[in-house]
Design a protein around this motif. Sequence first.
Motif, PDB file in Angstrom:
ATOM      1  N   ASP A   5       0.727  -1.224   0.061  1.00 40.59           N
ATOM      2  CA  ASP A   5       0.012  -0.130   0.081  1.00 40.59           C
ATOM      3  C   ASP A   5       0.957   1.242   0.038  1.00 40.59           C
ATOM      4  OD1 ASP A   5      -2.099   1.896   0.194  1.00 40.59           O
ATOM      5  OD2 ASP A   5      -2.408   1.459   2.317  1.00 40.59           O
ATOM      6  N   LEU A   6       1.015   1.794  -1.029  1.00 37.34           N
ATOM      7  CA  LEU A   6       1.858   2.937  -1.174  1.00 37.34           C
ATOM      8  C   LEU A   6       1.065   4.167  -1.318  1.00 37.34           C
ATOM      9  CD1 LEU A   6       4.139   1.433  -3.996  1.00 37.34           C
ATOM     10  CD2 LEU A   6       4.495   1.733  -1.530  1.00 37.34           C
ATOM     11  N   SER A   7       0.044   4.463  -0.423  1.00 38.04           N
ATOM     12  CA  SER A   7      -0.949   5.633  -0.534  1.00 38.04           C
ATOM     13  C   SER A   7      -0.521   6.725   0.089  1.00 38.04           C
ATOM     14  CB  SER A   7      -2.334   5.165   0.081  1.00 38.04           C
ATOM     15  OG  SER A   7      -2.108   4.733   1.372  1.00 38.04           O
ATOM     16  N   HIS A  80      11.070  -7.162  -5.397  1.00 39.12           N
ATOM     17  CA  HIS A  80      10.008  -5.991  -5.497  1.00 39.12           C
ATOM     18  C   HIS A  80       9.219  -6.329  -6.563  1.00 39.12           C
ATOM     19  CE1 HIS A  80       8.873  -1.650  -6.293  1.00 39.12           C
ATOM     20  NE2 HIS A  80       9.352  -1.814  -7.566  1.00 39.12           N
ATOM     21  N   ARG A  81       9.425  -6.860  -7.831  1.00 43.12           N
ATOM     22  CA  ARG A  81       8.635  -7.425  -9.066  1.00 43.12           C
ATOM     23  C   ARG A  81       7.479  -8.356  -8.373  1.00 43.12           C
ATOM     24  NH1 ARG A  81      12.716  -8.735 -13.854  1.00 43.12           N
ATOM     25  NH2 ARG A  81      13.131  -6.416 -14.189  1.00 43.12           N
ATOM     26  N   ARG A  82       7.735  -9.108  -7.369  1.00 41.80           N
ATOM     27  CA  ARG A  82       6.851 -10.075  -6.995  1.00 41.80           C
ATOM     28  C   ARG A  82       5.762  -9.389  -6.123  1.00 41.80           C
ATOM     29  NH1 ARG A  82       9.321 -14.921  -3.957  1.00 41.80           N
ATOM     30  NH2 ARG A  82      10.956 -13.290  -3.450  1.00 41.80           N
ATOM     31  N   ARG A  83       6.477  -8.395  -5.216  1.00 43.26           N
ATOM     32  CA  ARG A  83       5.264  -7.487  -4.442  1.00 43.26           C
ATOM     33  C   ARG A  83       4.519  -6.800  -5.220  1.00 43.26           C
ATOM     34  NH1 ARG A  83       5.828  -6.236   0.876  1.00 43.26           N
ATOM     35  NH2 ARG A  83       3.764  -5.347   0.593  1.00 43.26           N
ATOM     36  N   MET A  84       4.983  -5.995  -6.616  1.00 42.86           N
ATOM     37  CA  MET A  84       4.164  -5.360  -7.208  1.00 42.86           C
ATOM     38  C   MET A  84       3.217  -5.858  -8.122  1.00 42.86           C
ATOM     39  SD  MET A  84       4.996  -2.478  -6.129  1.00 42.86           S
ATOM     40  CE  MET A  84       4.520  -1.249  -6.983  1.00 42.86           C
ATOM     41  N   GLN A  85       3.417  -7.374  -8.320  1.00 46.30           N
ATOM     42  CA  GLN A  85       2.308  -7.969  -9.260  1.00 46.30           C
ATOM     43  C   GLN A  85       1.125  -8.144  -8.445  1.00 46.30           C
ATOM     44  OE1 GLN A  85       4.182 -11.746 -10.259  1.00 46.30           O
ATOM     45  NE2 GLN A  85       5.305 -10.830 -11.878  1.00 46.30           N
ATOM     46  N   GLU A  86       0.064  -8.143  -9.112  1.00 47.80           N
ATOM     47  CA  GLU A  86      -1.220  -8.378  -8.797  1.00 47.80           C
ATOM     48  C   GLU A  86      -1.362  -9.930  -8.423  1.00 47.80           C
ATOM     49  OE1 GLU A  86      -2.557  -4.483  -7.938  1.00 47.80           O
ATOM     50  OE2 GLU A  86      -3.805  -6.510  -7.381  1.00 47.80           O
TER      51      GLU A  86
END
Length: 89
Positions: A5-7, A80-86
Amino acid sequence: MTRPDLSDDGKVAQYRAELRMVGRNQRLAGFALVILGAVAVWGGTVAGPAGPAIQWLGYAALAFGWALMLAAIFLRTRYHRRRMQEMDR
């Protein structure tokens, strides 16, 4: 693994701190080996008859240290790529 969550700025800082911890041990060991290797290469020039052996060990430490640091970069990028994937695919 869920997307971070980067809100707001606090959560972004928290995620950056999380990313800094990924591959930290490899990165620190690699840095230490690079410093040790550089000292050994420099010190091998004044070590007398053992100089060439010390220099070769220094070059090996430099190579292994850089390999560890590159591995840490690879681990962090993959994380990071794994975290950013839906995950709802």
